[in-house]
Design a protein around this motif. Structure first.
Motif, PDB file in Angstrom:
ATOM      1  N   ALA A  35       0.812  -1.289  -0.050  1.00 42.17           N
ATOM      2  CA  ALA A  35       0.050   0.000   0.160  1.00 42.17           C
ATOM      3  C   ALA A  35       0.973   1.256   0.029  1.00 42.17           C
ATOM      4  O   ALA A  35       0.587   2.342  -0.642  1.00 42.17           O
ATOM      5  CB  ALA A  35      -0.886   0.142   1.355  1.00 42.17           C
ATOM      6  N   GLN A  36       1.870   1.306   0.614  1.00 44.84           N
ATOM      7  CA  GLN A  36       2.765   2.323   0.904  1.00 44.84           C
ATOM      8  C   GLN A  36       3.508   2.750  -0.473  1.00 44.84           C
ATOM      9  O   GLN A  36       3.728   3.723  -1.003  1.00 44.84           O
ATOM     10  CB  GLN A  36       3.946   2.236   1.936  1.00 44.84           C
ATOM     11  N   ALA A 114      -7.195   0.588  -1.287  1.00 43.07           N
ATOM     12  CA  ALA A 114      -7.850   1.584  -0.551  1.00 43.07           C
ATOM     13  C   ALA A 114      -6.854   2.359   0.000  1.00 43.07           C
ATOM     14  O   ALA A 114      -6.718   3.678   0.247  1.00 43.07           O
ATOM     15  CB  ALA A 114      -8.871   1.254   0.444  1.00 43.07           C
ATOM     16  N   LEU A 115      -6.089   1.460   0.760  1.00 41.39           N
ATOM     17  CA  LEU A 115      -4.734   2.302   1.517  1.00 41.39           C
ATOM     18  C   LEU A 115      -3.972   2.988   0.716  1.00 41.39           C
ATOM     19  O   LEU A 115      -3.608   3.914   1.310  1.00 41.39           O
ATOM     20  CB  LEU A 115      -4.236   1.048   2.529  1.00 41.39           C
ATOM     21  N   GLY A 116      -3.603   2.344  -0.243  1.00 42.71           N
ATOM     22  CA  GLY A 116      -2.733   2.959  -1.179  1.00 42.71           C
ATOM     23  C   GLY A 116      -3.105   4.284  -1.932  1.00 42.71           C
ATOM     24  O   GLY A 116      -2.565   5.195  -1.758  1.00 42.71           O
ATOM     25  N   ILE A 117      -4.493   4.451  -2.371  1.00 43.17           N
ATOM     26  CA  ILE A 117      -5.026   5.525  -2.890  1.00 43.17           C
ATOM     27  C   ILE A 117      -5.005   6.569  -1.888  1.00 43.17           C
ATOM     28  O   ILE A 117      -4.854   7.683  -2.261  1.00 43.17           O
ATOM     29  CB  ILE A 117      -6.288   5.184  -3.627  1.00 43.17           C
ATOM     30  N   ASN A 118      -5.376   6.059  -0.637  1.00 44.57           N
ATOM     31  CA  ASN A 118      -5.613   7.244   0.532  1.00 44.57           C
ATOM     32  C   ASN A 118      -4.307   7.792   0.671  1.00 44.57           C
ATOM     33  O   ASN A 118      -4.166   9.105   0.944  1.00 44.57           O
ATOM     34  CB  ASN A 118      -6.175   6.791   1.844  1.00 44.57           C
ATOM     35  N   GLU A 119      -3.154   6.828   1.005  1.00 40.57           N
ATOM     36  CA  GLU A 119      -1.735   7.453   1.091  1.00 40.57           C
ATOM     37  C   GLU A 119      -1.351   8.222   0.060  1.00 40.57           C
ATOM     38  O   GLU A 119      -0.804   9.376   0.363  1.00 40.57           O
ATOM     39  CB  GLU A 119      -0.906   6.202   1.379  1.00 40.57           C
ATOM     40  N   GLU A 172       4.976   8.280   7.566  1.00 41.62           N
ATOM     41  CA  GLU A 172       3.810   8.000   6.895  1.00 41.62           C
ATOM     42  C   GLU A 172       3.925   6.381   6.855  1.00 41.62           C
ATOM     43  O   GLU A 172       2.764   6.019   6.979  1.00 41.62           O
ATOM     44  CB  GLU A 172       3.779   8.276   5.480  1.00 41.62           C
ATOM     45  N   PHE A 173       4.857   5.533   6.790  1.00 41.15           N
ATOM     46  CA  PHE A 173       4.890   4.320   6.898  1.00 41.15           C
ATOM     47  C   PHE A 173       4.704   3.810   8.384  1.00 41.15           C
ATOM     48  O   PHE A 173       3.857   2.727   8.477  1.00 41.15           O
ATOM     49  CB  PHE A 173       6.205   3.518   6.229  1.00 41.15           C
TER      50      PHE A 173
END
Lengths: 262, 259
Positions: A35-36, A114-119, A172-173
């Motif tokens: 995701a990151q 979802a986590l990736g797009i948000n990030e 962030e990570f």
């Protein structure tokens, strides 16, 4: 109160977790990493769009950040996992994704997405600040020796911006590792899910949640060390002001000293 | 410096206009620079001299007039009777012919001196790393930095950095090098080492346009001096002319301040 806590269970959850827990821990880690990576790629793309001369690209980038920073992550996770296929009219998120050597459950795919797009929305600002911090003369010098924009970005500006981006990226990570716990709500069996299920079977909240908190702390602490190492490597070619491993570590630990170092 | 024999125009500027918002910085600048010629541009700050040479490699867009280098229009294409901005690709190709040395060096801080020099030959011209390295070492030796090839810019003095920057632009084998106040960010004790490299270049026949206040350099190396004020060229002539008999009142005033 304290007496009602079964410290033996706490000890087992911390020191001798079972095989299933370790599978859940592994899942937490790879979900966070993938995701990151998606977040960084989207963030760089959106930052370049934000700085583009083309107004439509700037607009798309703005809308992206506006939506994904302005709505709850949990809503986004549900929306992407349950709603993406319906919205798009084709199967973006399969029931299960077979990658040959192993397969990913659909919930994991949706959750990572979802986590990736948000990030990406958060990374855009970090990447943009990094690029902005590089002296305009660098781009001009690169252009003056005949480089085109893309080559100059890739070879001259972004590698320098990376040094500025890495410390906040590390933070962030750190958040990402913890945010993976939200995927429990769409049925991903990660660390928190393991603890939650243990708790529902035993009604021992302190034992299970203290145990899982310990392991989140282990992950974020290990990451702190890795981040310090990466930053030390990056500093190796920096102008004169090289920091020792210890100083980097201090910087990573202490937000106030991070501020001063930068 | 055989002035009378030179006929090949490398850079021609015709009636160049440039404005930043409402401020008109260049109000019709015309200048020809011949092959092997060194031209110094002097003038008070705000006179437009830096803006002018930045137009020559299209770091600034011109609002009127035209600039050609080796006969090719810079930054624009003729379309019918008007000029449209050229593609990024061909602007980049034109810039390979035009070196630029900046006031603040602008070396790439994440690359060693040698890597700074070979970056564009390898990644823009497509030379092999071995070939570019051989040439890069030769150029760094020429500017007196043979022992600094592996050093990062942060560990070099200002004078050394500027010499690396000169080597970096020479590595592209340009037809013309633009110098934007190359010594004004330097400590006085190291300006000499940069100026002597530039003097050598001038004597070897490199075509150079130098924005500078170093009248000593102008006397040593320039074929021609151009005085700019308020966006126009008000006087031009040999360095001797400027030392002995400047005509324009603004020129006299300006020279009395810097000499």
């Amino acid at each position: 109160m304290l007496a009602s806590v079964d410290w033996h269970v706490v000890w087992v959850r911390i020191a001798h977790p079972d095989h299933v827990f370790f599978l859940a821990l592994t899942r937490t880690v790879y979900v966070a990493v993938i995701a990151q990576v998606i977040g960084v790629v989207l963030g760089v793309g959106a930052a370049l769009m934000r700085m583009s001369k083309a107004a439509p690209l700037r607009f798309i980038s703005g809308i992206y950040v506006w939506i994904f920073r302005g709505t709850p992550l949990l809503v986004q996770i549900f929306f992407v996992y349950y709603g993406a296929n319906q919205l798009l009219g084709f199967t973006l998120i399969p029931n299960s994704l077979n990658l040959g050597f192993f397969s990913l459950d659909g919930a994991i795919v949706g959750g990572i997405l979802a986590l990736g797009i948000n990030e990406g929305a958060y990374m855009r600002e970090i990447v943009r600040a990094g690029i902005d911090s590089i002296d305009k003369g660098q781009m001009e010098a690169a252009k003056s020796v005949g480089m085109r924009y893309g080559l100059a970005m890739r070879r001259i500006v972004l590698p320098q911006a990376a040094r500025v981006i890495i410390p906040p990226l590390g933070n962030e990570f750190n958040n990402m590792l913890k945010n993976t716990s939200l995927l429990f709500t769409i049925g991903v069996y990660e660390m928190f899910a393991d603890a939650e299920i243990g708790y529902s079977n035993s009604f021992q909240p302190v034992e299970y949640f203290l145990g899982v908190a310990f392991w989140y702390l282990v992950l974020t602490t290990v990451w702190t060390f890795i981040q310090a190492g990466i930053e030390r490597k990056l500093a190796a070619s920096e102008r004169g002001e090289e920091l020792s491993f210890f100083e980097r570590l201090q910087a990573a630990w202490n937000p106030i000293s991070t501020w001063r170092v930068r | 410096m055989a002035g009378a024999l030179m006929t090949d125009v490398v850079m021609r500027a015709e009636d160049v206009h440039k404005r930043f918002g409402r401020l008109e910085v260049l109000k019709g600048v015309s200048l020809d620079v011949q092959q092997r010629e060194t031209v110094c541009i002097i003038g008070p700050s705000g006179s437009g001299k830096t803006t002018f040479i930045r137009c020559i490699n299209h770091l600034e867009k011109v609002d009127g007039g035209r600039i050609t280098v080796n006969g090719h229009l810079i930054g624009y294409r003729q379309k019918g009777d008007r000029l449209v901005e050229d593609s990024e690709k061909s602007i980049a190709r034109q810039r390979t012919q035009i070196g630029m040395v900046f006031q603040r060096f602008n070396l790439f801080p994440h690359k060693t001196a040698l890597e700074n020099v070979i970056e564009a030959p390898v990644h823009v011209l497509g030379q092999s790393r071995e070939q570019a390295t051989e040439e890069g070492v030769r150029l760094l030796t020429r500017v007196g930095l043979a022992d600094k090839t592996g050093t990062y810019p942060g560990k070099l003095s200002g004078g050394q950095q500027q010499r690396v920057a000169i080597a970096r632009s020479l590595a592209m084998k340009p037809a013309l090098i633009l110098f934007d106040e190359p010594t004004s960010a330097l400590d006085p004790e190291v300006t000499g080492e940069v100026l002597s490299v530039m003097e050598e270049l001038a004597h070897e026949g490199m075509t150079m346009i130098v924005v500078t206040h170093e009248m000593g350099f102008a006397r040593e190396a320039a074929d021609r001096v151009v005085m700019m004020d308020a966006g126009v060229i008000i006087e031009e002539g040999t360095p001797e002319h400027f030392f002995q008999a400047p005509e324009h009142e603004r020129t006299k005033q300006f020279l009395s301040k810097i000499l």
